[in-house]
Design an enzyme around this catalytic site. Structure first.
Site, PDB file in Angstrom:
ATOM      1  N   TRP A  87       0.843  -1.187   0.000  1.00  0.00           N
ATOM      2  CA  TRP A  87       0.000   0.000   0.000  1.00  0.00           C
ATOM      3  C   TRP A  87       0.883   1.244   0.000  1.00  0.00           C
ATOM      4  CZ3 TRP A  87      -4.602   0.744  -1.549  1.00  0.00           C
ATOM      5  CH2 TRP A  87      -5.317   1.879  -1.183  1.00  0.00           C
ATOM      6  N   SER A 182      -3.325  -2.202  11.059  1.00  0.00           N
ATOM      7  CA  SER A 182      -4.426  -1.330  10.659  1.00  0.00           C
ATOM      8  C   SER A 182      -5.755  -1.921  11.092  1.00  0.00           C
ATOM      9  CB  SER A 182      -4.437  -1.146   9.136  1.00  0.00           C
ATOM     10  OG  SER A 182      -5.603  -0.455   8.716  1.00  0.00           O
ATOM     11  N   HIS A 187     -10.505  -4.546   7.327  1.00  0.00           N
ATOM     12  CA  HIS A 187      -9.402  -5.381   7.810  1.00  0.00           C
ATOM     13  C   HIS A 187      -9.859  -6.413   8.837  1.00  0.00           C
ATOM     14  CE1 HIS A 187      -5.990  -2.537   6.302  1.00  0.00           C
ATOM     15  NE2 HIS A 187      -6.859  -2.863   5.359  1.00  0.00           N
ATOM     16  N   HIS A 214       1.684  15.413  19.253  1.00  0.00           N
ATOM     17  CA  HIS A 214       2.327  16.728  19.152  1.00  0.00           C
ATOM     18  C   HIS A 214       3.808  16.753  19.505  1.00  0.00           C
ATOM     19  CE1 HIS A 214      -1.863  17.939  19.030  1.00  0.00           C
ATOM     20  NE2 HIS A 214      -2.039  17.459  20.241  1.00  0.00           N
ATOM     21  N   ARG A 218       3.323  14.645  27.748  1.00  0.00           N
ATOM     22  CA  ARG A 218       2.213  14.349  28.643  1.00  0.00           C
ATOM     23  C   ARG A 218       1.908  12.856  28.745  1.00  0.00           C
ATOM     24  NH1 ARG A 218      -3.540  17.320  27.999  1.00  0.00           N
ATOM     25  NH2 ARG A 218      -2.228  19.117  28.488  1.00  0.00           N
TER      26      ARG A 218
END
Length: 396
Positions: A87, A182, A187, A214, A218
């Protein structure tokens, strides 16, 4: 449609799980995602699982993590050995991090990377091998891992199509330094959208967790070695240590994943029962090249290549499938070298070409396999292909 490419595997358990999350009012990743990660790692016998919002994101996080390791990180210009068929998002993160791809042709029978060409693909710049088990059929993961260990290479296993398959006494998706999965609609299990990274390496797991959200700290344990905590830092929860992304999954996806994972062994058994009928009907017919099972397949789908040596009328046969209301599509993404996006890549092709991948691209197709009895659909598929081939031959 009489024979669908993909169908829902959800039942009342998954719907109830969604309602529980809605009633809780917590939608971004939380305790359900954490529990699904723990269940998933336990099922596959790995130490760390990091859920993300897709299998494509799992590949992105995995490649990014290897580029941010404290020691021996991947660097721009390093070479990565990859199969010609997979893929698109097996490849895209490699290109996005400036890596050079060395494409290796597939074995025509298994549709997986031809491991006989690995030594030929190796250069002083090679740093990683990417394995892809095509549509439930394990590739030679034991051979590949041994090759990587011998040459000091990273091994990334893209197992997005082959959950619950086995080879050499182990589950696929457990051989790599990093392994990706996935949970897309079609799937082996589905969480709407979703993916997972599995690893036994604590540093790589922590890197994936930071990159997932990000690049901040945390979601990391207090004893992580990725950074040094600052005393009395009121902004500690918003401290960014890496160039990350927002790849976080939804809490609903985690809750559904918990229920789907419970069903996985039974669904795999049903898929394999269907596969036995498919193999019985098509085995030994030189007109149709079917995927040779290596190890124990979890049988995502059924692949068929119209034998080009016998001069099939591809268009006539494909049209016959459409008239019979049978869904089909190209095998995975076909030969990636044939796609427009390749112009953006730095790459070489081992041996100069990938003839087997081209055959699969031009003459191959797959039809769906589902975790329940589809004997009628498989039987009809065989009848349609047999008749269409004979009719097209008579018209010459």
């Amino acid at each position: 449609m009489f024979y669908e490419l993909a169908v829902s595997t959800w039942g009342e358990e998954e719907i109830a799980a969604l309602h529980r999350v809605i009633e809780s009012g917590r939608f971004t990743m939380g305790e359900n995602v954490a529990r699904f990660e723990a269940d998933f790692a336990r099922y596959f016998g790995m130490k760390h699982a990091v859920m993300v919002n897709s299998g494509s994101s799992a590949n992105l996080a995995a490649v990014a993590a290897l580029c941010h390791k404290a020691e021996r990180p991947l660097q721009r210009g390093d070479e990565v050995i990859v199969p010609a068929i997979s893929w698109a998002t097996t490849y895209h993160p490699l290109q996005q991090y400036g890596l050079k791809l060395k494409f290796v042709d597939v074995d025509i029978d298994t549709l997986n990377m031809d491991v006989k060409q690995l030594e030929r693909a190796l250069t002083p710049k090679t740093r990683m091998l990417v394995a892809v088990s095509i549509l439930g059929n394990p590739c030679a993961l034991d051979v590949m891992r041994a090759f990587c260990d011998k040459h000091g290479l990273y091994f990334l296993e893209d197992n997005c199509e082959s959950m619950d398959a086995e080879v050499a006494g182990r589950k696929t998706g457990t051989f790599g330094h990093l392994n990706t999965y996935s949970f897309f609609f079609s799937h082996h299990i589905s969480t709407m959208e979703g993916g997972m990274v599995l690893t036994d390496d604590e540093e790589l797991a922590h890197l994936c967790r930071a990159i997932r959200a990000h690049g901040w700290v945390r979601d990391l344990p207090t004893d992580t070695k990725l950074y040094q905590r600052k005393a009395n830092d009121r902004y500690q929860a918003y401290r960014f240590i890496l160039p990350g992304y927002n790849l976080r999954p939804l809490e609903m996806s985690g809750a559904v994943g918990i229920e789907q994972l419970k069903k996985l062994p039974g669904m795999t058994a049903a898929r394999r029962k269907n596969m036995a009928l498919f193999q019985k009907l098509f085995a030994g017919d030189e007109r149709f090249i079917i995927q040779k099972e290596h190890g124990t397949s979890s049988c995502f789908s059924f692949t068929i290549i119209l034998n080009p040596k016998l001069g099939p009328d591809r268009d006539y046969i494909f049209q016959a499938l459409e008239k019979a209301d049978i869904g089909y599509r190209v095998i995975t993404g076909g030969n990636f070298l044939r796609h427009d996006a390749i112009k953006y890549y730095d790459y070489d092709v081992v041996g100069g070409s990938c003839p087997n991948a081209d055959i699969a691209h031009d003459y191959g197709l797959f039809v769906g396999n589902h975790p329940f009895d589809i004997a009628a659909q498989i039987t009809r598929l065989h009848e349609v292909l047999d008749r269409a081939w004979n009719e097209s031959t008579q018209k010459r």
